[in-house]
Scaffold this motif. Structure first.
Motif, PDB file in Angstrom:
ATOM      1  N   GLN A   1      38.822 -36.350  55.504  1.00 43.95           N
ATOM      2  CA  GLN A   1      39.098 -35.767  56.811  1.00 43.95           C
ATOM      3  C   GLN A   1      38.456 -34.402  57.035  1.00 43.95           C
ATOM      4  O   GLN A   1      38.205 -34.014  58.183  1.00 43.95           O
ATOM      5  N   SER A   2      38.156 -33.667  55.972  1.00 44.82           N
ATOM      6  CA  SER A   2      37.570 -32.340  56.151  1.00 44.82           C
ATOM      7  C   SER A   2      36.157 -32.375  56.716  1.00 44.82           C
ATOM      8  O   SER A   2      35.648 -31.347  57.164  1.00 44.82           O
ATOM      9  N   SER A   3      35.515 -33.531  56.700  1.00 44.29           N
ATOM     10  CA  SER A   3      34.215 -33.648  57.374  1.00 44.29           C
ATOM     11  C   SER A   3      34.283 -34.569  58.584  1.00 44.29           C
ATOM     12  O   SER A   3      33.286 -34.742  59.289  1.00 44.29           O
ATOM     13  N   ARG A   4      35.468 -35.125  58.843  1.00 44.50           N
ATOM     14  CA  ARG A   4      35.610 -36.122  59.910  1.00 44.50           C
ATOM     15  C   ARG A   4      36.414 -35.594  61.096  1.00 44.50           C
ATOM     16  O   ARG A   4      36.676 -36.330  62.036  1.00 44.50           O
ATOM     17  N   ASN A   5      36.818 -34.360  61.044  1.00 46.44           N
ATOM     18  CA  ASN A   5      37.645 -33.797  62.112  1.00 46.44           C
ATOM     19  C   ASN A   5      36.787 -33.342  63.293  1.00 46.44           C
ATOM     20  O   ASN A   5      35.569 -33.471  63.282  1.00 46.44           O
ATOM     21  N   TRP A   6      37.411 -32.749  64.284  1.00 47.94           N
ATOM     22  CA  TRP A   6      36.714 -32.401  65.530  1.00 47.94           C
ATOM     23  C   TRP A   6      35.896 -31.118  65.444  1.00 47.94           C
ATOM     24  O   TRP A   6      35.033 -30.880  66.279  1.00 47.94           O
ATOM     25  N   GLY A   7      36.232 -30.248  64.494  1.00 51.81           N
ATOM     26  CA  GLY A   7      35.477 -29.011  64.361  1.00 51.81           C
ATOM     27  C   GLY A   7      35.962 -27.862  65.230  1.00 51.81           C
ATOM     28  O   GLY A   7      35.236 -26.892  65.440  1.00 51.81           O
ATOM     29  N   TRP A   8      37.202 -27.938  65.716  1.00 51.35           N
ATOM     30  CA  TRP A   8      37.771 -26.841  66.510  1.00 51.35           C
ATOM     31  C   TRP A   8      38.363 -25.781  65.586  1.00 51.35           C
ATOM     32  O   TRP A   8      38.998 -26.093  64.573  1.00 51.35           O
ATOM     33  N   ILE A   9      38.178 -24.528  65.957  1.00 54.21           N
ATOM     34  CA  ILE A   9      38.822 -23.404  65.274  1.00 54.21           C
ATOM     35  C   ILE A   9      39.592 -22.661  66.354  1.00 54.21           C
ATOM     36  O   ILE A   9      39.109 -21.731  66.983  1.00 54.21           O
ATOM     37  N   ARG A  10      40.804 -23.129  66.618  1.00 52.41           N
ATOM     38  CA  ARG A  10      41.533 -22.655  67.802  1.00 52.41           C
ATOM     39  C   ARG A  10      42.863 -22.011  67.449  1.00 52.41           C
ATOM     40  O   ARG A  10      43.573 -22.451  66.549  1.00 52.41           O
ATOM     41  N   LYS A  11      43.158 -20.976  68.166  1.00 53.97           N
ATOM     42  CA  LYS A  11      44.492 -20.370  68.150  1.00 53.97           C
ATOM     43  C   LYS A  11      45.323 -20.944  69.291  1.00 53.97           C
ATOM     44  O   LYS A  11      46.534 -21.085  69.187  1.00 53.97           O
ATOM     45  N   MET A  12      44.652 -21.266  70.365  1.00 51.75           N
ATOM     46  CA  MET A  12      45.294 -21.748  71.576  1.00 51.75           C
ATOM     47  C   MET A  12      46.093 -23.027  71.321  1.00 51.75           C
ATOM     48  O   MET A  12      45.621 -23.956  70.674  1.00 51.75           O
ATOM     49  N   GLY A  13      47.319 -23.051  71.844  1.00 50.77           N
ATOM     50  CA  GLY A  13      48.141 -24.240  71.744  1.00 50.77           C
ATOM     51  C   GLY A  13      48.820 -24.449  70.413  1.00 50.77           C
ATOM     52  O   GLY A  13      49.554 -25.430  70.242  1.00 50.77           O
ATOM     53  N   ARG A  14      48.616 -23.553  69.474  1.00 51.97           N
ATOM     54  CA  ARG A  14      49.235 -23.710  68.162  1.00 51.97           C
ATOM     55  C   ARG A  14      50.757 -23.536  68.237  1.00 51.97           C
ATOM     56  O   ARG A  14      51.276 -22.784  69.044  1.00 51.97           O
ATOM     57  N   ASP A  15      51.420 -24.231  67.334  1.00 52.96           N
ATOM     58  CA  ASP A  15      52.851 -24.031  67.151  1.00 52.96           C
ATOM     59  C   ASP A  15      53.086 -22.569  66.767  1.00 52.96           C
ATOM     60  O   ASP A  15      52.354 -22.003  65.949  1.00 52.96           O
ATOM     61  N   HIS A  16      54.126 -21.954  67.337  1.00 52.79           N
ATOM     62  CA  HIS A  16      54.365 -20.535  67.092  1.00 52.79           C
ATOM     63  C   HIS A  16      54.598 -20.242  65.609  1.00 52.79           C
ATOM     64  O   HIS A  16      54.346 -19.124  65.153  1.00 52.79           O
TER      65      HIS A  16
END
Length: 445
Positions: free
Chosen positions: A65-80
């Motif tokens: 999965q570490s090479s099959r994911n979407w590639g987003w590095i997001r803070k937005m929308g994360r669980d608090h």
């Protein structure tokens, strides 16, 4: 153009270590099990603290999965609960992209969540209000601002949540590059080397038994992704982690009005380094009905109820196969050796609909072909936030798993936290929220 299934040639993720099957180190301060982003990052940060580390990977680095994911590095929308760790992880990604002497496709291009309904918009507003104290640059776009952002004028969306500082990277490039960066700092990585079990004496870890031999070590970090549950069950520890299959495709190059990552209820799009787009649908996955699913079914009911319209339940070949509930001894071949890399078949029906939705969202994609598809197995826990911490009754054993589809972005932060916990250093955040003990698991039967 005929869309092809990626198969084992996933973003050129291949072993660059011809000595992987060579002499195994006899001892190490820490053995890390698993060569995904969490395991690699943990090993790297341990090595930076002067700790001798051996990382054992049953197949190849980032093969699953570490090479099959979407590639987003997001803070937005994360669980608090995981947002403080993600803020640290975003900082680390930016730092690592500058340190690594390879192009990993890292870009701060922003991320946007579109809202088609008033309910979606309210969720975005609520998230902004609940997380205002973190001081993020997330903002709410109006209906007209969203149209301008998308290059539309039909007011299809009521608004959007936008975070300009969020980033993307190419997973298939980034994690192997991170592994080479870790090796340069002293981590010994051994691919094609499955860890069969841990040796425990009087409740204390004394080493691991691999298919190539034993390594003496008083500290072991299990970062095995979807394989973690089976590994733990084999040593008598019940852990409510299951697996879901997520399908993804990529397109040929195109030019859209937005250069950032975009998520909507029907399709999510991430710009790629090659000019194309990684396309998928959030939450649309196959729930893998392995025997353990019945044991932990009640704990997963909230997820299934929330997503019943877009989640499929399947009893596929994994039912009694690789992710089942087999038991083995240290001198026996383990499931990790029988299946070096999980390479599930993507859901072509789902992806055809996802591509149609992408073309509807961005008419510029109407003449663009999907050129490749793949699927990956995501390690999920009931509350969908990582499990990071010691395993009760097995002093010296730590689990780092259950990243629940958020792992690529939060991976460096997870690795740093795990390394700090192993060495007794003051952690960057309070790790209590991630404790595996929150599931109150009992011994496996």
């Amino acid at each position: 153009m005929q869309m092809r299934h990626r198969g084992s040639e996933i973003l050129n993720v291949a072993s660059s270590r011809p000595d992987s099957a060579g002499r195994l180190p006899k001892t190490a301060d820490v053995v890390v099990i698993g060569g995904g982003v969490a395991g690699v990052a943990t090993a790297m940060f341990l090595a930076q603290r002067g700790v001798s580390v051996v990382l054992c990977e049953k197949g190849r680095i980032a093969g699953e999965q570490s090479s099959r994911n979407w590639g987003w590095i997001r803070k937005m929308g994360r669980d608090h609960r995981e947002l403080p760790l993600m803020i640290e992880s975003a900082r680390l990604w930016e730092q690592l992209a500058a340190e690594i002497s390879e192009d990993i496709g890292y870009r701060k291009c922003g991320a946007t969540y579109l809202a088609r309904s008033s309910a979606e918009l309210k969720r975005h507003v609520d998230w902004l209000e609940q997380n205002a104290h973190f001081g993020l640059d997330s903002t709410l776009l109006t209906e007209n601002e969203t149209d301008r952002f998308l290059g539309r004028n039909d007011q299809r969306f009521l608004g959007a949540l936008h975070t300009a500082s969020d980033a993307v990277a190419e997973p298939g490039l980034a994690v192997p590059a991170l592994a080479r960066h870790a090796e340069a700092q002293g981590v010994r990585i051994v691919e094609n080397c499955a860890v069969r079990t841990v040796d425990v004496s009087a409740g204390r870890v004394s080493g691991v038994v691999t298919e190539l031999g034993r390594i003496d070590s008083a500290n072991v970090v299990l970062a095995g992704g979807v394989w973690s549950r089976g590994f733990l069950e084999n040593i008598g520890i019940a852990f409510p982690q299951l697996a879901i299959k997520s399908s993804v495709l990529r397109t040929s190059p195109a030019t859209l009005s937005s250069t950032g990552a975009i998520g909507s209820d029907r399709v999510s799009i991430r710009p790629r380094r090659d000019g194309g787009y990684t396309v998928a649908r959030s939450g649309a996955a196959e729930f893998q009905l392995v025997p353990a699913a019945f044991r932990y079914f009640s704990q997963y009911l909230p997820i299934l109820r929330e997503r019943w319209q877009i989640m499929k339940i399947r009893a596929g070949r994994q039912f009694f196969g690789a992710l089942g509930s087999a038991r083995w001894d240290a001198d026996q071949i383990s499931p990790f050796e029988r299946v070096r890399v999980l390479d599930p078949t993507p859901d072509k029906v789902l992806l055809a609909d996802v591509m149609k939705c992408a073309q509807d969202l961005f008419p510029q994609l109407s003449g663009v072909a999907p050129v490749e598809s793949w699927a990956g197995m995501i390690d999920v826990v009931p509350d969908e936030i990582p499990a990071i911490g010691p395993v009760a009754g097995h002093e010296g054993l730590m689990v780092v798993t259950g990243l629940s589809g958020h792992g690529f972005g939060i991976g460096p932060g997870v690795g740093l936290l795990a390394a700090q916990m192993v060495t007794g250093e003051a952690p960057i955040i309070d790790p209590a929220v991630f404790s595996p003990a929150r599931f109150n698991s009992k011994a496996a039967t």
